[in-house]
Write a protein that holds these residues in place. Structure first.
Motif, PDB file in Angstrom:
ATOM      1  N   TYR A  63       0.871  -1.170   0.000  1.00  0.00           N
ATOM      2  CA  TYR A  63       0.000   0.000   0.000  1.00  0.00           C
ATOM      3  C   TYR A  63       0.910   1.222   0.000  1.00  0.00           C
ATOM      4  O   TYR A  63       1.771   1.364   0.872  1.00  0.00           O
ATOM      5  N   SER A  64       0.734   2.093  -0.983  1.00  0.00           N
ATOM      6  CA  SER A  64       1.536   3.310  -1.025  1.00  0.00           C
ATOM      7  C   SER A  64       0.618   4.508  -1.248  1.00  0.00           C
ATOM      8  O   SER A  64      -0.299   4.457  -2.069  1.00  0.00           O
ATOM      9  N   LEU A  65       0.878   5.555  -0.512  1.00  0.00           N
ATOM     10  CA  LEU A  65       0.073   6.781  -0.569  1.00  0.00           C
ATOM     11  C   LEU A  65       0.916   7.899  -1.169  1.00  0.00           C
ATOM     12  O   LEU A  65       2.146   7.918  -1.022  1.00  0.00           O
ATOM     13  N   PRO A  66       0.292   8.852  -1.838  1.00  0.00           N
ATOM     14  CA  PRO A  66       1.061   9.963  -2.418  1.00  0.00           C
ATOM     15  C   PRO A  66       1.609  10.884  -1.331  1.00  0.00           C
ATOM     16  O   PRO A  66       0.907  11.238  -0.386  1.00  0.00           O
ATOM     17  N   ALA A  67       2.886  11.258  -1.473  1.00  0.00           N
ATOM     18  CA  ALA A  67       3.525  12.108  -0.467  1.00  0.00           C
ATOM     19  C   ALA A  67       3.115  13.574  -0.604  1.00  0.00           C
ATOM     20  O   ALA A  67       3.095  14.310   0.383  1.00  0.00           O
ATOM     21  N   HIS A  68       2.826  13.996  -1.816  1.00  0.00           N
ATOM     22  CA  HIS A  68       2.580  15.420  -2.073  1.00  0.00           C
ATOM     23  C   HIS A  68       3.711  16.255  -1.467  1.00  0.00           C
ATOM     24  O   HIS A  68       3.488  17.247  -0.768  1.00  0.00           O
ATOM     25  N   ASN A  69       4.924  15.813  -1.740  1.00  0.00           N
ATOM     26  CA  ASN A  69       6.088  16.528  -1.217  1.00  0.00           C
ATOM     27  C   ASN A  69       6.195  17.901  -1.878  1.00  0.00           C
ATOM     28  O   ASN A  69       5.738  18.108  -3.008  1.00  0.00           O
ATOM     29  N   ARG A  70       6.803  18.833  -1.153  1.00  0.00           N
ATOM     30  CA  ARG A  70       6.917  20.211  -1.648  1.00  0.00           C
ATOM     31  C   ARG A  70       7.966  20.947  -0.834  1.00  0.00           C
ATOM     32  O   ARG A  70       8.334  20.516   0.267  1.00  0.00           O
ATOM     33  N   PRO A  71       8.456  22.064  -1.352  1.00  0.00           N
ATOM     34  CA  PRO A  71       9.343  22.908  -0.547  1.00  0.00           C
ATOM     35  C   PRO A  71       8.599  23.468   0.663  1.00  0.00           C
ATOM     36  O   PRO A  71       7.367  23.611   0.642  1.00  0.00           O
ATOM     37  N   VAL A  72       9.343  23.786   1.714  1.00  0.00           N
ATOM     38  CA  VAL A  72       8.749  24.380   2.923  1.00  0.00           C
ATOM     39  C   VAL A  72       8.911  25.897   2.848  1.00  0.00           C
ATOM     40  O   VAL A  72      10.028  26.419   2.909  1.00  0.00           O
ATOM     41  N   PRO A  73       7.812  26.635   2.717  1.00  0.00           N
ATOM     42  CA  PRO A  73       7.908  28.101   2.675  1.00  0.00           C
ATOM     43  C   PRO A  73       8.454  28.660   3.992  1.00  0.00           C
ATOM     44  O   PRO A  73       8.243  28.083   5.067  1.00  0.00           O
ATOM     45  N   TRP A 118      -5.812  11.228   1.810  1.00  0.00           N
ATOM     46  CA  TRP A 118      -5.085  10.904   0.590  1.00  0.00           C
ATOM     47  C   TRP A 118      -4.475  12.170  -0.010  1.00  0.00           C
ATOM     48  O   TRP A 118      -3.318  12.181  -0.436  1.00  0.00           O
ATOM     49  N   ASN A 119      -5.217  13.238  -0.005  1.00  0.00           N
ATOM     50  CA  ASN A 119      -4.750  14.497  -0.583  1.00  0.00           C
ATOM     51  C   ASN A 119      -3.789  15.246   0.335  1.00  0.00           C
ATOM     52  O   ASN A 119      -3.020  16.088  -0.130  1.00  0.00           O
ATOM     53  N   ASP A 120      -3.826  14.944   1.632  1.00  0.00           N
ATOM     54  CA  ASP A 120      -2.904  15.588   2.577  1.00  0.00           C
ATOM     55  C   ASP A 120      -1.486  15.049   2.442  1.00  0.00           C
ATOM     56  O   ASP A 120      -0.514  15.762   2.695  1.00  0.00           O
ATOM     57  N   GLY A 121      -1.338  13.747   2.102  1.00  0.00           N
ATOM     58  CA  GLY A 121      -0.014  13.176   1.916  1.00  0.00           C
ATOM     59  C   GLY A 121       0.673  12.773   3.204  1.00  0.00           C
ATOM     60  O   GLY A 121       1.724  13.318   3.551  1.00  0.00           O
ATOM     61  N   ARG A 122       0.094  11.816   3.905  1.00  0.00           N
ATOM     62  CA  ARG A 122       0.729  11.291   5.120  1.00  0.00           C
ATOM     63  C   ARG A 122       0.483   9.787   5.196  1.00  0.00           C
ATOM     64  O   ARG A 122      -0.474   9.275   4.629  1.00  0.00           O
ATOM     65  N   THR A 123       1.328   9.081   5.962  1.00  0.00           N
ATOM     66  CA  THR A 123       1.168   7.631   6.118  1.00  0.00           C
ATOM     67  C   THR A 123       0.180   7.272   7.214  1.00  0.00           C
ATOM     68  O   THR A 123      -0.056   6.094   7.472  1.00  0.00           O
ATOM     69  N   SER A 124      -0.411   8.261   7.850  1.00  0.00           N
ATOM     70  CA  SER A 124      -1.231   8.018   9.040  1.00  0.00           C
ATOM     71  C   SER A 124      -2.684   7.692   8.726  1.00  0.00           C
ATOM     72  O   SER A 124      -3.553   7.880   9.578  1.00  0.00           O
ATOM     73  N   ILE A 125      -2.946   7.168   7.548  1.00  0.00           N
ATOM     74  CA  ILE A 125      -4.334   6.892   7.178  1.00  0.00           C
ATOM     75  C   ILE A 125      -4.984   5.876   8.105  1.00  0.00           C
ATOM     76  O   ILE A 125      -6.192   5.900   8.328  1.00  0.00           O
ATOM     77  N   THR A 126      -4.181   4.989   8.710  1.00  0.00           N
ATOM     78  CA  THR A 126      -4.740   4.002   9.644  1.00  0.00           C
ATOM     79  C   THR A 126      -5.065   4.607  11.001  1.00  0.00           C
ATOM     80  O   THR A 126      -5.588   3.916  11.879  1.00  0.00           O
ATOM     81  N   ARG A 127      -4.750   5.891  11.194  1.00  0.00           N
ATOM     82  CA  ARG A 127      -5.020   6.562  12.476  1.00  0.00           C
ATOM     83  C   ARG A 127      -6.276   7.433  12.401  1.00  0.00           C
ATOM     84  O   ARG A 127      -6.590   8.137  13.360  1.00  0.00           O
ATOM     85  N   ILE A 128      -6.986   7.402  11.283  1.00  0.00           N
ATOM     86  CA  ILE A 128      -8.187   8.242  11.166  1.00  0.00           C
ATOM     87  C   ILE A 128      -9.275   7.759  12.123  1.00  0.00           C
ATOM     88  O   ILE A 128      -9.958   8.561  12.765  1.00  0.00           O
ATOM     89  N   LEU A 165       5.086   5.744   1.317  1.00  0.00           N
ATOM     90  CA  LEU A 165       4.756   7.091   0.846  1.00  0.00           C
ATOM     91  C   LEU A 165       5.566   7.306  -0.427  1.00  0.00           C
ATOM     92  O   LEU A 165       6.768   6.991  -0.450  1.00  0.00           O
ATOM     93  N   ASP A 166       4.942   7.785  -1.484  1.00  0.00           N
ATOM     94  CA  ASP A 166       5.653   7.810  -2.766  1.00  0.00           C
ATOM     95  C   ASP A 166       5.431   9.100  -3.536  1.00  0.00           C
ATOM     96  O   ASP A 166       4.532   9.893  -3.250  1.00  0.00           O
ATOM     97  N   THR A 167       6.264   9.252  -4.555  1.00  0.00           N
ATOM     98  CA  THR A 167       6.089  10.275  -5.579  1.00  0.00           C
ATOM     99  C   THR A 167       6.101   9.573  -6.931  1.00  0.00           C
ATOM    100  O   THR A 167       7.129   9.030  -7.345  1.00  0.00           O
ATOM    101  N   ASP A 168       4.939   9.499  -7.566  1.00  0.00           N
ATOM    102  CA  ASP A 168       4.782   8.935  -8.918  1.00  0.00           C
ATOM    103  C   ASP A 168       5.011   7.429  -8.989  1.00  0.00           C
ATOM    104  O   ASP A 168       5.332   6.909 -10.064  1.00  0.00           O
ATOM    105  N   TYR A 169       4.814   6.712  -7.892  1.00  0.00           N
ATOM    106  CA  TYR A 169       5.064   5.265  -7.945  1.00  0.00           C
ATOM    107  C   TYR A 169       4.118   4.566  -8.919  1.00  0.00           C
ATOM    108  O   TYR A 169       4.559   3.891  -9.860  1.00  0.00           O
ATOM    109  N   TYR A 170       2.824   4.699  -8.714  1.00  0.00           N
ATOM    110  CA  TYR A 170       1.886   3.970  -9.569  1.00  0.00           C
ATOM    111  C   TYR A 170       1.905   4.497 -11.004  1.00  0.00           C
ATOM    112  O   TYR A 170       1.758   3.727 -11.968  1.00  0.00           O
TER     113      TYR A 170
END
Length: 564
Positions: free
Chosen positions: A223-233, A284-294, A342-347
């Protein structure tokens, strides 16, 4: 990176140097242990097999390697000055930046001179008569230490799959956990990647962009979720830094040690399907591995877990254009029972024309040949093979060292049916040997740096209390250890974790005992248990003073080293 030429210990004929504490490993655990113990007046000596600090982040330099916890939380909290002066460039820091951070810490706090680099500990023997550990290096040197702190890491010993013919391959092969420091250029090459755990998920998209063709050999889809990685302002970073005390305090009251992962209070089954799907979509849109903690039962109830597993499975089907490939990529285990990636463009990588998925459930690998990999469907010609096959997790590095006592107790024998510890900190029969985030602690299921700091602080407090009372030997009592192991197992059995063949169970290592190793109760409950042990006079530990000259070590007694 600053290189360091180690000062070798005296030759075997010279008297061994003696220190208060030996620290094995110079990753985040070893660095903090050296700093904390030295600050309390202990003479310390560190050992590191590599030529630099960083541990996991020193060795794992494969393409795409990065942390899957947000950088602002995956960092030390022991120094406010360090927190304020260091800036993270990305939400999820990549390996080079994390390694720079480790080197900054080592230099800022003057830790590098305390470490012998390029030095591997091959044996550690506790002499009961002298109440000392004698550590031997791969160069034949010996060091004596009253206490030994094993900061060897949970993911340190690489694991190659048991495939016939590996050494016959005429091309190049690599392991993600021991990547060449100079990097690897796969341009124009036919590459095979074996393994689709976290390392594979991170490496595959980048290798695919270089290789002329990439074959991914998958046994168990993750199971891999999108990281939505980005620079930190800058404004976001400043806001975090202002709130660091609040954030760190909140993290200690969570299960995972991450303030951003809130403690769930509802069952997934007591809300409507529409509400669940909205929550899952937001996560899913937030980009974290904590989906099992919802929700609070996603790792405890199969029906609840099915709601989130199905959600992610359907996402995979939506992202991969070829329906047959998509179905092969859909995970079949319950989400969270194996590590969530957590991935970037895996699928999306599987939509590329130069990528082929080899489903090992349908066509298993038969052998590695001089020219490539032979499966049940035929031979795949390759120029390079990448083993993204993980580690002998949590116990492998410790058991690679011959750890024993002078009267014949060995760690390997004590752990022959699986690791047994008290609080994940010590093992009965091996006095003065401390484990940092060892089996029986929550480490690998949590923010590792937070768990490291908690363990090191506990050890440092214990040694300071012992010094104040003239005590030199500490060992967990067997009954306390048995009780803790029973507690750890009982908590795991209440969850869905043991249902999957994961490295949490040692299932990726043939012949390794199947024991669920981490503590699933979470950071807050674990910290409370450790604090209660100290408050009760180190309940469950036995102590003894240093032996007088010419006398044997007194048998440890359960007299407390700290007032209740």
């Amino acid at each position: 990176m600053t290189q360091h030429t180690p000062d070798r210990a005296p030759g075997p004929s010279a008297p061994p140097r003696r220190v208060d504490v030996a620290v094995v490993g110079a990753g985040f655990g070893g660095l903090y242990a050296l700093h904390k113990l030295r600050s309390q007046g202990f003479e310390v000596q560190g050992f590191e097999a590599g030529d630099g600090v960083g541990g996991t982040w020193y060795w794992n330099r494969y393409p795409g390697a990065r942390c899957d916890f947000e950088s602002v939380e995956y960092s030390y909290s022991f120094s406010e000055e360090l927190q304020q002066e260091w800036s993270w460039s990305e939400r999820y820091a990549a390996q080079p930046e994390i390694l720079r951070y480790a080197n900054h810490v080592a230099d800022r706090f003057g830790l590098r001179p305390l470490i012998r680099f390029n030095t591997r500990i091959v044996s550690a023997v506790f002499d009961r008569a002298d109440a000392l550990w004698r550590l031997q290096t791969d160069a034949g040197d010996t060091l004596e230490a009253r206490h030994c702190v094993m900061a060897t890491g949970n993911l340190s010993t690489t694991k190659y799959p048991d495939i016939p013919g590996r050494d016959s391959f005429e091309g190049r092969y690599f392991h993600t956990g021991a990547w060449p420091h100079e990097g690897v250029d796969f341009s124009g090459q036919r590459v095979g990647v074996i393994g689709t755990g976290s390392s594979g998920v991170q490496a595959i998209p980048l290798i695919a962009r270089q290789a002329s063709h990439l074959h991914v050999f998958q046994r168990t889809p993750p199971y891999s979720l999108p990281a939505h990685n980005r620079p930190v302002p800058k404004e976001e970073e400043d806001a975090w830094k202002r709130r660091y005390p609040e954030i760190r305090a909140a993290a200690k009251k969570t299960i995972s040690g991450i303030a951003a992962f809130h403690k769930p209070t509802q069952s997934a089954l007591e809300v409507s399907e529409a509400e669940r799907l909205a929550a899952y979509e937001k996560h899913w849109n937030d980009g974290r591995t904590s989906i099992t903690r919802i929700y609070n039962d996603l790792l405890r109830n199969e029906a609840a877990n099915a709601t989130v597993s199905t959600f992610v499975q359907n996402k995979v089907r939506e992202m991969v254009r070829d329906p047959e490939v998509a179905e092969a990529l859909v995970p079949r285990h319950m989400l969270g029972t194996r590590r969530v990636c957590l991935d970037t463009d895996y699928y999306d990588t599987y939509n590329r024309d130069n990528v082929t998925l080899v489903d090992l459930q349908r066509t298993p690998i038969e052998a590695i040949t001089p020219r490539g990999i032979r499966t049940a469907a035929g031979e795949v010609a390759l120029d390079a093979i990448v083993f993204a096959t993980g580690f002998d997790a949590m116990t492998g590095t410790l058991l690679a060292i011959d750890i024993r006592t002078s009267d014949g107790v060995t760690l390997r024998e004590r752990w022959s049916a699986g690791p047994r510890t008290y609080l994940g900190l010590m093992t009965h029969g091996l006095p003065n040997l401390f484990l940092i985030t060892g089996p029986g602690s929550p480490g690998v299921l949590t923010n590792m740096i937070l768990s490291i700091e908690q363990h090191v602080d506990w050890v440092a407090q214990c040694l300071a209390d012992m010094r104040q009372r003239g005590l030199a030997v500490i060992e967990p009592e067997l009954a306390a250890q048995d009780g803790w192991v029973e507690h750890v197992n009982a908590l795991a059995d209440e969850t869905l974790y043991p249902r999957a063949n994961s490295w949490y169970l040692g299932a990726n290592v043939p012949g390794k005992p199947r024991v669920f190793m981490p503590y699933v109760g979470g950071v807050e409950a674990y910290r409370k248990a450790c604090d209660e042990v100290v408050a009760a006079g180190y309940r469950g530990f036995a102590f003894a003073p240093a032996p007088a000259a010419g006398a044997s070590t007194p048998a440890p007694s359960s007299a407390p080293a700290r007032a209740a």
